[in-house]
Design an enzyme around this catalytic site. Structure first.
Site, short mmCIF file in Angstrom:
data_model
loop_
_atom_site.label_atom_id
_atom_site.label_comp_id
_atom_site.label_asym_id
_atom_site.label_seq_id
_atom_site.Cartn_x
_atom_site.Cartn_y
_atom_site.Cartn_z
N THR A 76 0.87 -1.18 0.00
CA THR A 76 0.00 0.00 0.00
C THR A 76 0.90 1.23 0.00
OG1 THR A 76 -1.66 -1.18 1.27
CG2 THR A 76 -1.87 1.20 1.17
N LYS B 85 -7.61 1.64 -3.17
CA LYS B 85 -7.26 1.25 -1.79
C LYS B 85 -7.47 2.44 -0.84
CE LYS B 85 -5.15 -0.98 1.67
NZ LYS B 85 -5.48 -2.25 2.29
N LYS C 138 0.01 5.44 8.16
CA LYS C 138 0.68 5.55 6.84
C LYS C 138 -0.36 5.71 5.74
CE LYS C 138 1.87 1.58 4.94
NZ LYS C 138 1.27 1.15 3.67
P1 NAP Z 1 5.42 -6.39 7.54
O1 NAP Z 1 5.02 -7.66 8.21
O2 NAP Z 1 6.02 -5.31 8.37
O3 NAP Z 1 6.46 -6.79 6.37
C1 NAP Z 1 7.11 -5.80 5.62
C2 NAP Z 1 8.05 -6.51 4.66
O4 NAP Z 1 8.75 -5.53 3.90
C3 NAP Z 1 9.13 -7.36 5.33
O5 NAP Z 1 9.40 -8.47 4.51
C4 NAP Z 1 10.31 -6.40 5.38
O6 NAP Z 1 11.56 -7.06 5.46
C5 NAP Z 1 10.16 -5.74 4.05
N1 NAP Z 1 10.83 -4.44 3.98
C6 NAP Z 1 10.50 -3.32 4.66
N2 NAP Z 1 11.34 -2.32 4.34
C7 NAP Z 1 12.20 -2.83 3.43
C8 NAP Z 1 13.30 -2.28 2.72
N3 NAP Z 1 13.65 -0.98 2.87
N4 NAP Z 1 13.96 -3.08 1.88
C9 NAP Z 1 13.61 -4.38 1.72
N5 NAP Z 1 12.58 -4.96 2.36
C10 NAP Z 1 11.90 -4.19 3.21
O7 NAP Z 1 4.21 -5.75 6.74
P2 NAP Z 1 2.87 -6.45 6.20
O8 NAP Z 1 1.86 -6.47 7.27
O9 NAP Z 1 3.23 -7.70 5.46
O10 NAP Z 1 2.37 -5.31 5.17
C11 NAP Z 1 3.00 -5.15 3.91
C12 NAP Z 1 2.21 -4.12 3.08
O11 NAP Z 1 0.86 -4.59 2.92
C13 NAP Z 1 2.11 -2.73 3.74
O12 NAP Z 1 2.16 -1.75 2.75
C14 NAP Z 1 0.74 -2.76 4.41
O13 NAP Z 1 0.18 -1.46 4.54
C15 NAP Z 1 -0.04 -3.60 3.42
N6 NAP Z 1 -1.20 -4.29 4.00
C16 NAP Z 1 -1.08 -4.96 5.18
C17 NAP Z 1 -2.19 -5.60 5.74
C18 NAP Z 1 -2.09 -6.33 7.07
O14 NAP Z 1 -3.14 -6.68 7.63
N7 NAP Z 1 -0.89 -6.59 7.61
C19 NAP Z 1 -3.41 -5.57 5.07
C20 NAP Z 1 -3.51 -4.91 3.85
C21 NAP Z 1 -2.39 -4.27 3.32
P3 NAP Z 1 12.17 -7.50 6.90
O15 NAP Z 1 11.59 -8.85 7.17
O16 NAP Z 1 13.62 -7.52 6.70
O17 NAP Z 1 11.74 -6.46 7.91
#
Ligand code: NAP
Length: 294
Positions: free
Chosen positions: A99, A174, A242
């Site tokens: 997102t 979104k 965010k």
């Molecule tokens: P998350 O668990 O915090 O995972 C983030 C991922 O991105 C991890 O693999 C992290 O790697 C990687 N990452 C972050 N910064 C990076 C960088 N600078 N370089 C390389 N890799 C990087 O987040 P999530 O919950 O999966 O969410 C991911 C996206 O989906 C976000 O944009 C969120 O808004 C969206 N989203 C989430 C949900 C939800 O319920 N969680 C629902 C809808 C949409 P590391 O493992 O090394 O930290």
């Protein structure tokens, strides 16, 4: 395209199970994660292979998926020194599930075109449970042809996909999703708060009104946990902040008037200030605990 080779960048809460669905469906998936231990665990669980950089993951792939945190993170995995765009094959399709702003979606679309490749913005809704159960909703922006190529693959973890227009349109959709959620969560919080102050049994009230016009996903899935003061159910306040910041930036551009969204964003900021960064979004109700205006 015969069975395409896939890459998946970002094995977080969402990406880990999404990439897993692809490998389980029989695709050949190469994963990259910044913290390598997660990629090692993923390969042990699902098979497939892992790469040390986004570029190395992308170099043989026909379709590259990303699901990282925010604009900055996406820029790094796509356009950074070891970013995937340094290694895209001509004709490759880059599908972004993060997102992020519509601005970076359009920027990556231009960068992909310059390489003879395609870009689709494809943010998701449905949370951790949707990713794990393969029941996400996916809002797409980009061209029809790459979207049609990718759609059967997205079915591995989606229950609904829709192309909404050119690059950035998925992110704009979104934003609509998050605007709608913000108002509903605040409304539900105020309803439960009022029920308590009125001396009602809030759970009994929800049992009846959830069968009428007040019904919502938030009411069905979160009202009882809000009553029980439990806020550990997925989508975190930090992520919502965010997303609402992105919404309010975009509204500055297009002139949309979003008074409630603006207010709810400020309310979430109060939740952060009291340490609720990782609480789920239903924790908005905690602002109202022990609060009376007279
Ligand atoms: P998350 O668990 O915090 O995972 C983030 C991922 O991105 C991890 O693999 C992290 O790697 C990687 N990452 C972050 N910064 C990076 C960088 N600078 N370089 C390389 N890799 C990087 O987040 P999530 O919950 O999966 O969410 C991911 C996206 O989906 C976000 O944009 C969120 O808004 C969206 N989203 C989430 C949900 C939800 O319920 N969680 C629902 C809808 C949409 P590391 O493992 O090394 O930290």
């Amino acid at each position: 395209m015969s069975s395409p080779k896939l890459a998946f960048l970002g094995l977080g809460v969402m990406g880990y199970p999404m990439a897993g669905h692809l490998q389980k469906a029989g695709y050949d998936v190469t994963v990259y994660n910044r913290t390598a231990t997660k990629a090692v665990a993923w390969v042990e669980t699902y098979g497939g292979s892992r790469a040390a950089t986004p570029a190395a993951a992308a170099e043989e792939a026909d379709i590259i998926f990303a699901c990282v945190g925010n604009d900055h993170d996406l820029r790094q995995v796509a356009l950074g020194t070891d970013g995937a765009f340094n290694a895209l094959k001509p004709g490759a399709i880059f599908v972004d599930h993060t997102t992020v702003s519509a601005t970076i979606a359009r920027e990556l679309d231009q960068a992909a075109r310059a390489l003879g490749c395609h870009f689709l913005d494809a943010p998701v809704s449905g949370g951790q449970a949707g990713a794990e159960n393969g029941a996400l909703t996916i809002m797409l922006g980009g061209e029809e042809e790459p979207s049609a190529t990718v759609d059967p693959i997205l079915q591995c973890y989606a229950r609904k996909t829709k192309l909404l227009g050119t690059a950035g349109s998925g992110q704009l959709a979104k934003m609509v999703n998050q605007i709608c959620i913000a108002g509903v969560v605040q409304g539900l919080s105020e309803g439960l708060h009022f029920a308590k102050e009125a001396g009602l049994d809030a759970a009994a009230v929800i049992e009846v009104i959830s069968k009428g016009a007040a019904q919502s996903w938030q009411m069905e899935n979160r009202a009882q946990t809000m009553i029980d003061n439990q806020f550990d159910f997925g989508f975190a306040v930090d992520w919502m902040r965010k997303d609402l910041d992105i919404v309010l930036d975009e509204a500055e551009n297009n002139g949309a008037d979003l008074p409630v969204t603006r207010l709810v964003n400020d309310f979430y900021s109060e939740v952060q200030q009291k340490g609720g960064n990782r609480w789920d979004t239903s924790s908005l109700i905690t602002r109202l605990h022990n609060r009376k205006v007279k």
